[in-house]
Design an enzyme around this catalytic site. Structure first.
Site, PDB file in Angstrom:
ATOM      1  N   CYS A 148      95.700  93.179  55.716  1.00 35.51           N
ATOM      2  CA  CYS A 148      95.218  93.083  57.082  1.00 35.51           C
ATOM      3  C   CYS A 148      95.645  94.348  57.818  1.00 35.51           C
ATOM      4  CB  CYS A 148      95.715  91.827  57.785  1.00 35.51           C
ATOM      5  SG  CYS A 148      97.502  91.713  57.955  1.00 35.51           S
ATOM      6  N   SER A 149      95.035  94.603  58.970  1.00 33.73           N
ATOM      7  CA  SER A 149      95.176  95.918  59.601  1.00 33.73           C
ATOM      8  C   SER A 149      96.430  96.065  60.434  1.00 33.73           C
ATOM      9  CB  SER A 149      93.944  96.212  60.476  1.00 33.73           C
ATOM     10  OG  SER A 149      92.774  96.272  59.670  1.00 33.73           O
ATOM     11  N   THR A 150      96.855  95.016  61.116  1.00 30.25           N
ATOM     12  CA  THR A 150      97.959  95.154  62.066  1.00 30.25           C
ATOM     13  C   THR A 150      99.067  94.172  61.747  1.00 30.25           C
ATOM     14  OG1 THR A 150      96.995  93.561  63.613  1.00 30.25           O
ATOM     15  CG2 THR A 150      96.346  95.863  63.869  1.00 30.25           C
TER      16      THR A 150
ATOM     17  N   GLN B 218      98.532  90.452  62.710  1.00 33.00           N
ATOM     18  CA  GLN B 218      97.669  89.595  61.913  1.00 33.00           C
ATOM     19  C   GLN B 218      98.451  88.982  60.761  1.00 33.00           C
ATOM     20  OE1 GLN B 218      94.583  92.384  60.842  1.00 33.00           O
ATOM     21  NE2 GLN B 218      93.405  91.986  62.692  1.00 33.00           N
TER      22      GLN B 218
END
Length: 325
Positions: A97-99, A102
């Site tokens: 996931c990106s961040t 998340q």
């Protein structure tokens, strides 16, 4: 003497294939300190199990393991595969996931439901804009190693959906070619192209099409985000942390400095109104930095006016000078 530079990641991988007899770190994890953080170096009893590292005095833990940060268990190395078992499917999972805000639980649950245990899943929280993703590279390396030792087995890299791999069409296509060249299979559990990726025939065209769609979706998200930030800025709402030195504080500093007080005398009387350091006094360096920015802002209009005046005088002299026949 020990090489002052950090060892290559391959050295760290070899060390982490063994459990640590001192801190009880399991295979796949870096050593941990007595305080519970990631240690700066591997413990001696661990790296001496690697013959080519046995004579070193210390082996540094690479920066991507996060020395000094809170310790978390890593990903155990893949279990050895019997190369004499033909036709077996070996799954390597990858979740991303990106961040940091998340969560990976939904992806990990989907991979576990598909029959891939968590110890065979490489996971990380990192943006696809970062080209080098350590856990993804580790997943590829593990898949290639298993394929090299068990050429008769089908090694499958499984992800939840295509955008977990990336959102750049060229990068995704190159990844598919890389997997094909090493005899690996790509599997996606959800998204527009679920199932095994077939590199031949219509499968390749479909993969390229949906890779381009993923890139378009990323660009649309980026444009929408920039438009939202621009709209908020026009309304006076700016993102980021609140300033340490507010306008009122800066006005107080300027007024008291004019009265002859020093920054060191003024600093204890200033209180930060918001943010993590709310209720504390700003540092002297922050005050000097704010004063420098203020002086720079004040000097800019004066410099522009001076340049305009010089330009006007130059034009006036040029028009007043008679041209020679």
């Amino acid at each position: 003497m020990t090489d002052p530079h950090d060892p290559a990641p391959a050295d760290a991988d070899d060390v982490e294939r063994h459990p640590c007899p001192r801190c009880a770190a399991e295979p796949g994890s870096p050593c941990r300190s007595r305080g519970g953080a990631v240690a700066g170096t591997y413990h001696t009893g661990r790296f001496t199990k690697v013959p080519r590292l046995a004579k070193l005095l210390r082996v540094q833990i690479p920066a991507d393991r996060g020395p000094g940060q809170p310790w978390r268990p890593g990903t155990p190395p893949p279990a050895p595969v019997d190369p004499d078992t033909p036709g077996a499917d070996i799954h390597i999972g990858y979740a991303r996931c990106s961040t940091l805000g998340q969560e990976l639980d939904s992806q990990l649950d989907a991979l576990a439901k598909h029959g891939i245990p968590r110890e065979k899943v490489f996971s990380e929280k990192i943006s696809t804009r970062i080209r080098v993703r350590p856990q993804f590279e580790a997943a590829l390396a593990a898949a290639r190693e298993i394929k090299a030792h068990a050429p008769h087995c089908r090694v499958i890299l499984t992800v939840y959906e295509m955008k977990r791999l990336g959102r750049d069409a060229a990068e995704l296509t190159a990844l598919a070619d890389h997997l094909t060249a090493h005899g690996l299979v790509l599997e996606m559990l959800a998204g527009p192209l679920p199932g095994m990726y077939d590199p031949s025939g219509p499968g390749r065209l479909l993969f390229a099409f949906f890779a381009a769609m993923a890139e378009t979706e990323r660009e649309n998200i980026r444009e929408s985000t920039l438009e939202g930030l621009d709209t908020a800025a026009r309304k006076g709402k700016h993102g980021g942390r609140p300033p340490v030195i507010t306008d009122d504080m800066l006005h107080t500093v300027l007024r008291r400095r004019t009265a002859g007080e020093s920054v060191e005398q003024i600093q204890p009387d200033l209180i930060i109104p918001t943010g993590k350091r709310k209720g504390h006094s700003p540092s002297v360096a922050s005050i000097y930095r704010a004063l420098a920015e203020h002086e720079k802002a004040q000097a800019y209009p004066e410099a522009v006016e001076a340049a305009q005046a010089d330009f006007a005088a130059l034009r006036q002299r040029s028009t007043a000078t008679p041209t020679s026949a």
